[in-house]
Every structure is written in C-alpha cells, then in structure tokens.
Design a protein around this motif. Structure first.
Motif, short mmCIF file in Angstrom:
data_model
loop_
_atom_site.label_atom_id
_atom_site.label_comp_id
_atom_site.label_asym_id
_atom_site.label_seq_id
_atom_site.Cartn_x
_atom_site.Cartn_y
_atom_site.Cartn_z
N GLU A 160 -12.09 8.23 -4.63
CA GLU A 160 -10.88 8.64 -4.50
C GLU A 160 -9.82 7.63 -3.75
O GLU A 160 -8.69 7.52 -3.97
N PHE A 161 -10.61 6.79 -2.77
CA PHE A 161 -9.53 5.80 -2.06
C PHE A 161 -9.32 4.93 -3.04
O PHE A 161 -8.22 4.26 -2.80
N THR A 162 -10.14 4.40 -4.02
CA THR A 162 -9.84 3.42 -5.05
C THR A 162 -8.80 3.60 -5.82
O THR A 162 -7.90 2.97 -5.66
N ARG A 163 -8.52 5.01 -6.35
CA ARG A 163 -7.56 5.38 -7.10
C ARG A 163 -6.35 5.43 -6.24
O ARG A 163 -5.26 5.30 -6.50
N ASP A 164 -6.47 5.97 -5.16
CA ASP A 164 -5.46 6.00 -4.07
C ASP A 164 -4.74 4.75 -3.77
O ASP A 164 -3.58 4.44 -3.75
N VAL A 165 -5.51 3.68 -3.31
CA VAL A 165 -5.32 2.51 -2.94
C VAL A 165 -4.34 1.88 -4.12
O VAL A 165 -3.29 1.10 -4.18
N ALA A 166 -5.06 2.09 -5.51
CA ALA A 166 -4.26 1.35 -6.61
C ALA A 166 -3.05 1.99 -6.77
O ALA A 166 -2.02 1.22 -7.08
N SER A 167 -3.00 3.13 -6.61
CA SER A 167 -1.72 3.93 -6.81
C SER A 167 -0.48 3.36 -5.86
O SER A 167 0.56 3.22 -6.00
N ARG A 168 -0.98 3.28 -4.64
CA ARG A 168 -0.18 2.83 -3.55
C ARG A 168 0.41 1.38 -3.66
O ARG A 168 1.63 1.10 -3.51
N PHE A 169 -0.49 0.59 -4.24
CA PHE A 169 -0.14 -0.71 -4.80
C PHE A 169 0.99 -0.52 -5.92
O PHE A 169 2.07 -1.45 -5.69
N HIS A 170 0.66 0.07 -6.63
CA HIS A 170 1.67 0.19 -7.80
C HIS A 170 3.17 0.73 -7.46
O HIS A 170 4.16 0.24 -7.78
N ASN A 171 3.05 1.58 -6.73
CA ASN A 171 4.24 2.40 -5.96
C ASN A 171 5.20 1.29 -5.27
O ASN A 171 6.25 1.29 -5.06
N ALA A 172 4.25 0.57 -4.20
CA ALA A 172 4.79 -0.34 -3.49
C ALA A 172 5.44 -1.61 -4.13
O ALA A 172 6.66 -2.08 -3.77
N MET A 173 4.66 -2.10 -5.09
CA MET A 173 5.18 -3.31 -5.93
C MET A 173 5.89 -3.03 -7.15
O MET A 173 6.42 -3.81 -7.64
N GLY A 174 5.94 -1.77 -7.57
CA GLY A 174 6.72 -1.26 -8.64
C GLY A 174 6.31 -1.80 -10.04
O GLY A 174 7.19 -2.13 -10.77
N THR A 175 5.03 -2.20 -9.86
CA THR A 175 4.28 -2.61 -11.23
C THR A 175 2.99 -2.37 -11.29
O THR A 175 2.19 -2.12 -10.29
N GLU A 176 2.49 -2.13 -12.41
CA GLU A 176 1.07 -1.38 -12.59
C GLU A 176 0.12 -2.69 -12.91
O GLU A 176 0.27 -3.14 -14.28
N VAL A 177 -0.92 -2.84 -12.17
CA VAL A 177 -1.49 -4.11 -12.53
C VAL A 177 -3.13 -3.46 -12.51
O VAL A 177 -4.05 -4.25 -13.33
N PHE A 178 -3.46 -2.33 -12.10
CA PHE A 178 -4.66 -1.85 -11.98
C PHE A 178 -4.75 -0.69 -13.12
O PHE A 178 -4.03 -0.10 -13.44
N VAL A 179 -6.29 -0.85 -13.56
CA VAL A 179 -6.78 0.33 -14.28
C VAL A 179 -7.39 1.36 -13.43
O VAL A 179 -8.09 1.21 -12.28
N LEU A 180 -6.65 2.72 -13.39
CA LEU A 180 -7.31 3.73 -12.57
C LEU A 180 -8.75 4.13 -12.99
O LEU A 180 -8.69 4.86 -13.89
N PRO A 181 -9.99 3.88 -12.26
CA PRO A 181 -11.23 4.34 -12.57
C PRO A 181 -11.29 5.82 -12.51
O PRO A 181 -10.57 6.44 -11.58
N GLU A 182 -12.33 6.32 -13.33
CA GLU A 182 -12.72 7.67 -13.00
C GLU A 182 -14.20 7.48 -12.42
O GLU A 182 -15.04 6.77 -13.00
N ALA A 183 -14.47 8.49 -11.47
CA ALA A 183 -15.97 8.63 -11.10
C ALA A 183 -16.49 9.40 -11.86
O ALA A 183 -16.14 10.46 -12.54
N VAL A 184 -17.86 9.14 -12.21
CA VAL A 184 -18.64 9.84 -12.79
C VAL A 184 -19.78 10.23 -12.00
O VAL A 184 -20.82 9.34 -11.69
#
Ligand code: ADP
Ligand code: TRP
Length: 333
Positions: A160-184
């Motif tokens: 959950e932290f991983t998805r959260d930090v990736a989204s925060r990065f996207h929001n702050a920098m205004g560009t999507e660079v990461f793939v949001l992973p799913e936990a299995v």
C-alpha cells in the motif's frame, strides 16, 4: 504476460517449510511461460538486521543455491542480488522525499520492531534503515515496472505504501513515471510443521534442513522429534507427533496412508516411522542436495548466475531511472 516481482530475505539456508511453502510454488510460477518473473535476494534489506559481512554473503549464496537447486530457470527469470543493482538505493532516496514521516511511523513492521526493542530495553538500536525499509522495498518494485507482487499478509501494508508513494510522486511532479503494482496476497497454501509440532520456523529452532548430510539429518530427526513410549505392538495415533505429517508432505499421499495404516495396526514403532521419514528426506531430495552442494562449492558459478541476472535487471532499471531522473529535472544518464 504479467511481470511478477518478489524479494527474498537472505536470512540463512532455506528449510523444508520455506521450500514447500514458498520456494517451490514461486518457482512453478516463475517457470510458467505466461509470466515474466523478477526474483531477487534482498540483501540490502537484510543489512537492517545483519551486521556481519560473511554471514550476509553466505546467506545470499545459500538462498541462491537453494532456488537454483529447486529448478529456478535463471535464463527465463531475472534472478539477482539486490545490492548488485544500486539504483534501488538511489530511487529509495527520491521516494523518501515524497513520503511523509507520519505515514512511515504507522508501518506495522516498524512499530513491531520498536516494541521489541523497547521490551529488551534498547529502543536506541532501531536503525534508520528499519524505519525507511518500506521506501527501499517500494524502490525494488517500482524500479522494474512490476505489475504483480506476490507477498505474505505481513507485507500487504508495504505494498500500500508503494502505491501511495508512486501516486504522491505522480501528483507532485505532474507526470506518471511508475507502474502501480498490485499485491498478490498469498494465503499460506501449506503449513509445514516443525520437529516440535509447531509451525516450522528458523526462530523456533525446529527446522528440518533438507540440504544437511544424511548423518546430520538422522541425528536431528531422532533427537528433536519427541515420540511417546507406546509399546511397539500397540496401535498408534499417526497424529501424535509430526513424523507422519512430515512424511506425508515428502513421500506423498499413498505412501503416507500406508504408514498411517501400519501405525494404527500396531507392531510398527515410531523408530520405524522415523527411519521411513529419514529415507524419504535423504532420497526424495537427493538431486536437489547434490546440486545445492555443488553450487555452494563453486561460488564462481553462483556469482556468474547472479551477475548475469543483475545485468538484465540493470537494463530495465536504467530505463525506469531515466524516466524518474527526467521527471525530477536531473536529466537522463
Ligand atoms: P522463518 O519463519 O523460518 O523465518 P520466513 O518467515 O523467512 O521463515 O519465511 C519465508 C517464506 O517461507 C515465507 O513465504 C513463508 O510463508 C514460508 N514459510 C516459512 N515457514 C513455513 C512453514 N512452516 N510452512 C509453510 N511455509 C513457510
Ligand atoms: N520485505 C519482504 C519480506 O520481508 C522482502 C522484500 C524486499 C520484498 N523487497 C521486496 C518483497 C519487494 C516483495 C517485493 O519478505
């Protein structure tokens, strides 16, 4: 094709529980042509706990040799040592700068460690690495555009932290660079009992180390599995101790049923059952034991396999890092 990634703690030679519960199923998944697997030995995470260069190196080799002995195809999967791709540490730093301390303080793993240390009167020895552990783990995952991350329940919050930090990065920098992973989340498919009947675990010192030589295995099975003194001729309950359950996991259902019948009938002792278990371990894993020993005696071959894996991992990491660096204004390397 799904890109699956998971990290393996380098805490020592894997035991029967690790092998049946984690290694075998993960290898089956990794060798499935429908998947593309990244598997790495998390030796940088291990540094939060282990401060012994020799132990860190040896644990890493033992884990690598075990996975390879159980048939991980290192040509198909990308199998590497975390510390061989230091870009994870660079990315972890960037992620640190996008994640609030207040969120990290809520990590169960960190709170558990704090509580443990506090109980032992040594709160000061919770190092910063333990605190930022989830950011390095996020970096491990985001660095490879992983889509699925198979983990145990205890790691769910880290994902959950991983998805959260990736989204925060996207929001702050205004560009999507990461793939949001799913936990299995893997519900324990199998629970391997230890020699004392509790769950097999390193921390309980109740493990069966199938790579040991037959003499050591014999000693361990005879000494550590407690059996009652029911007379040889009397009927016995197959579930009175873990011998039969362990035998069933190794020798299979038909053989196990045969042993159960003999135990219930009487005239068949726990000594016989232990001997059958020993033979099943020695013979059933003979090929894996040979390969494990051969690899452990040839560190060059292990280094070579891990180096080749790291090179492939680095190819992917390099591209992702360039996306990140450009987004941050540092420029590609
Ligand atoms: P340990 O308890 O010996 O420290 P870990 O917690 O490092 O083992 O577990 C590593 C992996 O092995 C995990 O995926 C875990 O689910 C699996 N595993 C460990 N012990 C068992 C067991 N007794 N039965 C089934 N799976 C196990
Ligand atoms: N934290 C994981 C564990 O304790 C190991 C790990 C490190 C990991 N990095 C990872 C697992 C990335 C999945 C993905 O088991």
């Amino acid at each position: 094709m799904a890109r699956i990634l998971t990290g393996i703690q380098a805490t020592g030679t894997p035991h029967l529980g690790n092998i049946l519960g984690a290694i075998r199923p993960a290898i089956a998944q990794a060798n499935d042509p429908a998947n593309e697997s990244f598997l790495f030995i998390a030796d940088m995470h291990s540094l939060t706990q282990i401060k012994d260069a020799n132990a860190l190196r040896e644990n890493t080799y033992a884990v690598a040799a075990a996975w390879m002995a159980f048939g991980l195809d290192t040509e198909r999967s990308v199998f590497y040592r975390q510390s061989d791709v230091p870009a994870a540490a660079e990315l972890a730093w960037y992620l640190n700068c996008f994640f609030p301390v207040s969120r990290l303080e809520l990590a169960h793993s960190y709170k558990d460690k704090m509580a443990q240390f506090k109980d032992s009167g040594a709160a000061a020895s919770v190092n910063t690495g333990l605190f930022t552990y989830p950011m390095l783990m996020s970096a491990d995952i985001l660095l490879y555009d992983a889509e699925q991350v198979p983990v145990g329940k205890d790691q769910k919050q880290h994902l959950e932290f991983t998805r959260d930090v990736a989204s925060r990065f996207h929001n702050a920098m205004g560009t999507e660079v990461f793939v949001l992973p799913e936990a299995v989340i893997q519900e324990s498919v199998m629970l391997v009992p230890g020699l004392d009947g509790n769950k097999m675990s390193k921390s309980r010192d109740n493990t069966l180390n199938i790579f040991d030589d037959p003499k050591a295995l014999k000693k361990r099975i005879n000494k550590e599995i407690e059996t009652d003194g029911t007379a040889l001729e009397d009927p016995k309950d197959p579930d009175a101790n873990p011998v039969h359950a362990l035998y069933a996991l190794i020798a299979g259902a038909a053989e196990a049923e045969h042993m159960a019948e003999q135990l219930r009938a009487g005239g068949y002792g726990w000594g016989h059952a232990k001997k059958a278990l020993l033979e099943a371990v020695v013979d059933g894993f003979a090929a894996e034991r040979d390969t494990f020993n051969r690899l452990m005696a040839d560190r060059g071959a292990l280094d070579e396999a891990l180096r080749a894996g790291a090179e492939r991992a680095e190819g992917v990491a390099h591209e992702v890092m360039n996306r990140v660096r450009v987004a941050l204004g540092y420029g590609a390397r």
